[in-house]
Design an enzyme around this catalytic site. Sequence first.
Site, PDB file in Angstrom:
ATOM      1  N   CYS A 143      18.527  11.483  26.259  1.00 40.79           N
ATOM      2  CA  CYS A 143      18.571  10.202  27.100  1.00 40.79           C
ATOM      3  C   CYS A 143      19.642   9.928  28.267  1.00 40.79           C
ATOM      4  O   CYS A 143      20.613  10.815  27.950  1.00 40.79           O
ATOM      5  CB  CYS A 143      19.598   9.598  25.680  1.00 40.79           C
ATOM      6  SG  CYS A 143      20.130   7.973  26.303  1.00 40.79           S
ATOM      7  N   ASN A 195      14.826  20.456  35.469  1.00 38.54           N
ATOM      8  CA  ASN A 195      13.455  21.284  35.603  1.00 38.54           C
ATOM      9  C   ASN A 195      12.862  19.835  35.528  1.00 38.54           C
ATOM     10  O   ASN A 195      12.711  19.412  34.697  1.00 38.54           O
ATOM     11  CB  ASN A 195      13.493  22.690  34.426  1.00 38.54           C
ATOM     12  CG  ASN A 195      12.134  23.011  34.740  1.00 38.54           C
ATOM     13  OD1 ASN A 195      11.999  23.265  35.953  1.00 38.54           O
ATOM     14  ND2 ASN A 195      11.371  22.456  33.684  1.00 38.54           N
ATOM     15  N   GLU A 196      11.823  19.713  35.559  1.00 37.90           N
ATOM     16  CA  GLU A 196      10.696  18.709  36.334  1.00 37.90           C
ATOM     17  C   GLU A 196      11.244  17.607  36.039  1.00 37.90           C
ATOM     18  O   GLU A 196      10.792  16.594  34.162  1.00 37.90           O
ATOM     19  CB  GLU A 196       9.550  19.167  35.158  1.00 37.90           C
ATOM     20  CG  GLU A 196       9.145  20.345  36.339  1.00 37.90           C
ATOM     21  CD  GLU A 196       7.997  21.458  35.222  1.00 37.90           C
ATOM     22  OE1 GLU A 196       7.070  21.767  36.093  1.00 37.90           O
ATOM     23  OE2 GLU A 196       7.806  21.004  34.529  1.00 37.90           O
ATOM     24  N   CYS A 217      17.825   3.275  23.469  1.00 29.97           N
ATOM     25  CA  CYS A 217      18.430   3.300  22.470  1.00 29.97           C
ATOM     26  C   CYS A 217      19.709   2.341  22.982  1.00 29.97           C
ATOM     27  O   CYS A 217      19.718   1.159  23.754  1.00 29.97           O
ATOM     28  CB  CYS A 217      19.082   4.920  22.259  1.00 29.97           C
ATOM     29  SG  CYS A 217      20.004   4.800  24.169  1.00 29.97           S
ATOM     30  N   CYS A 220      21.195   2.908  26.140  1.00 29.32           N
ATOM     31  CA  CYS A 220      20.072   2.189  27.542  1.00 29.32           C
ATOM     32  C   CYS A 220      20.502   1.142  27.400  1.00 29.32           C
ATOM     33  O   CYS A 220      19.737   0.200  29.325  1.00 29.32           O
ATOM     34  CB  CYS A 220      18.706   3.444  27.229  1.00 29.32           C
ATOM     35  SG  CYS A 220      19.202   4.992  27.781  1.00 29.32           S
ATOM     36  N   GLU A 261       5.991  26.061  41.987  1.00 30.53           N
ATOM     37  CA  GLU A 261       5.746  26.759  40.207  1.00 30.53           C
ATOM     38  C   GLU A 261       4.349  26.584  40.564  1.00 30.53           C
ATOM     39  O   GLU A 261       4.080  25.330  40.558  1.00 30.53           O
ATOM     40  CB  GLU A 261       6.002  25.845  39.326  1.00 30.53           C
ATOM     41  CG  GLU A 261       7.613  26.739  38.270  1.00 30.53           C
ATOM     42  CD  GLU A 261       7.973  25.802  37.106  1.00 30.53           C
ATOM     43  OE1 GLU A 261       6.569  25.424  36.779  1.00 30.53           O
ATOM     44  OE2 GLU A 261       9.039  25.232  36.776  1.00 30.53           O
ATOM     45  N   TRP A 280      -1.329  24.881  28.039  1.00 27.67           N
ATOM     46  CA  TRP A 280      -1.169  23.425  27.803  1.00 27.67           C
ATOM     47  C   TRP A 280      -2.370  22.523  27.826  1.00 27.67           C
ATOM     48  O   TRP A 280      -2.646  20.902  26.655  1.00 27.67           O
ATOM     49  CB  TRP A 280       0.009  22.502  28.098  1.00 27.67           C
ATOM     50  CG  TRP A 280       0.296  22.815  29.494  1.00 27.67           C
ATOM     51  CD1 TRP A 280       0.933  23.920  29.805  1.00 27.67           C
ATOM     52  CD2 TRP A 280      -0.344  22.339  30.617  1.00 27.67           C
ATOM     53  NE1 TRP A 280       0.794  23.770  31.521  1.00 27.67           N
ATOM     54  CE2 TRP A 280      -0.310  23.264  31.834  1.00 27.67           C
ATOM     55  CE3 TRP A 280      -1.128  21.396  30.357  1.00 27.67           C
ATOM     56  CZ2 TRP A 280      -0.396  22.264  32.644  1.00 27.67           C
ATOM     57  CZ3 TRP A 280      -1.746  21.498  32.481  1.00 27.67           C
ATOM     58  CH2 TRP A 280      -1.449  20.876  33.254  1.00 27.67           C
TER      59      TRP A 280
END
Length: 673
Positions: free
Chosen positions: A118, A152-153, A163, A166, A312, A320
């Site tokens: 979050c 990362n990403e 929530c 937020c 990458e 995946w």
Amino acid sequence: MPDTSPRGLTRLAFGGDYNPEQWPESVWQEDVRLMREAGVTMVSVGIFSWALLEPAPGAYDFGWLDRVLDLLHSHGIRVDLGTPTVAPPAWFYRAHPEALPVTAEGMRHEFGSRGAICHGNADYRAAAAAITTRLAERYGSHPALAMWHVHNEYGVPVSACYCDSCAAHFRRWLATAYGTVDAVNEAWGTAFWGQHYTGLEQINPPRATPTVGNPGQALDYRRFTDATIRENFRMERDILHRLSPGVPVTTNFMTALSQCDSLDYWAWGREVDLVTNDHYLITDGRRTHVNLAMAADLTRSVAGGAPWLLLEHSTSGVNWQPRNPAKAPGQMARNSLAHVARGSEGAMFFQWRQSRRGAEKFHSAMLPHGGTDTRVWREVVELGASVDSLSTLRGTRTEADAAMVWDWQSWWAQNLSWRPSEDHDARERADSFYEVLYDRHLTVDFAHPEADLSAYPLVVVPALYLTTEAAGRNLTEYVRDGGTLVVSYFSGIVDEHDAVHEGAYPGALRDVLGLTVEEFSPLLRDDRVRLTGPDGEEPTGDVWTEFVVPRGAETVWTYADGLTAGRPAVTRHRFGRGTAWYVSTRLDTRGLDAVIGRAADDARIAPRADLPRDVEVVRRSGEQGSYLFAINHTAADAKVPLDGPGTELLTGERAAGRLAVPAGAVRVVRLDG
């Protein structure tokens, strides 16, 4: 401009994610020896290591990372050092379960994967700031450090959280963006369906509702989510700038339109010191090299045309997708060097050594499970030598022939519920327009709809449902000043709040296109319409038709059947010193190519019929010279014309006249002069 390239890296970047923590320390010496053999110049370290670096709250263990960085430095390998904030430790979530994100349906995710964050949670922000600070203090001046890799990403696999924390943050964001609740009501059109608010405290995120919710609210929540994640990046970036001055800070994007739609990369590109990107082929039977070129062009454009870095991609298959085929022999090199041709300052992979455990153990790597007696390893070593031979082109820029307008926020808006047809896909239109340009051997820059377009003789707009007044003026002025514009259907329709522009469609683009649209007429699944036009051409369209009324535009193709039979399908409007084309249906490839061909004639772009299909030709140039890349994606030898003599860098041979490019091979010529 300040140099934002990786510090101390004098060659192109070649290497990958290095995760020594997955292996006994006895393996590390073998790793660096093989890295040297493969020509590795830089590796990414520490991206998922928070639990090892801080095994208990406030208790740090940097000894193993000290040894890794010192070992890499002693072997001349630079380090892209990660802040591990994409994967908080289990102890953190045990102490702060509310930092796990909540779905729109009210389900809270659990620990056990990655990116379950979050981004509005204050405890997460404090913990991320603390680990980033400790890393910067310890390694900010380490001699191996080339650049910082934050998180990362971002946005993958979770971006939005719904929530209560937020919700409160969203209300604060709305107060800043709009000032008053009345302004929010006006922007969202809350008079519809009785959604009127009398106080900001009444507003929640767009959680699950019995039927479709407010589209203006949903669109703003996408913006809020993007802005909140970007706040967290800026927090870490600013810590690193302060404690590790002079070292560039990045985070790895995923600009391929099929892989990440949650971030507005035009905004993100302004925040990083060096734009980096991750790209993985979607092996769905299409020509994967076309999507690769598109992603590389888009990444370069997010970087403002400046050199960027492929941080990458895969040596062979991934793990995946439903089906994960291996790359064909030579495909890894073609993929890698195609990114370099389109502006990347190297080719990095996920990952160095293939994992034996975990979710990605079947994802290919530079050093496979089978070790050095494998095809992948031999191709990695060969590619390392090829990348090294191209190091003189560092700092050059890719030359573009045309531009494509793309806007993530328009994509967000178009993807909201209850549009005229679920079969109309903005990304599909971008793919299709790009493929036609690619097959015409045109290198493409992407542009924000409000960006300066004056450098491009041809600009295409495959999908711009959300078109601000400023964007409409920009495109209009572009044509008035002599540009050639091609616009596809369902563009120019709404403003930044998803409110339909006043007056007839296509709203903000009526004047420049010289027409109005009385009504959309989407087609049923599998329905087709036939068009008639010049020279007896009869392309077909599907998904969409419109009742177009020319108001200055000339009709070039006409609907031959369907509800719109006899009405204009494709129009051309001379406007000022330029020309604007409009395409009101989803044309087949042949029809779209015919339109683009005629528009290219208007733009005075000479056809490149001497170049074979699927032989990619791209040029990079700068003070260092001019470099021509020829990438043969076919199974047949090809020849490419050269502007002049030069030296082919991968073989060392002289080249002139027509360059021979063997089947499946890459050639790079540094032109004389």
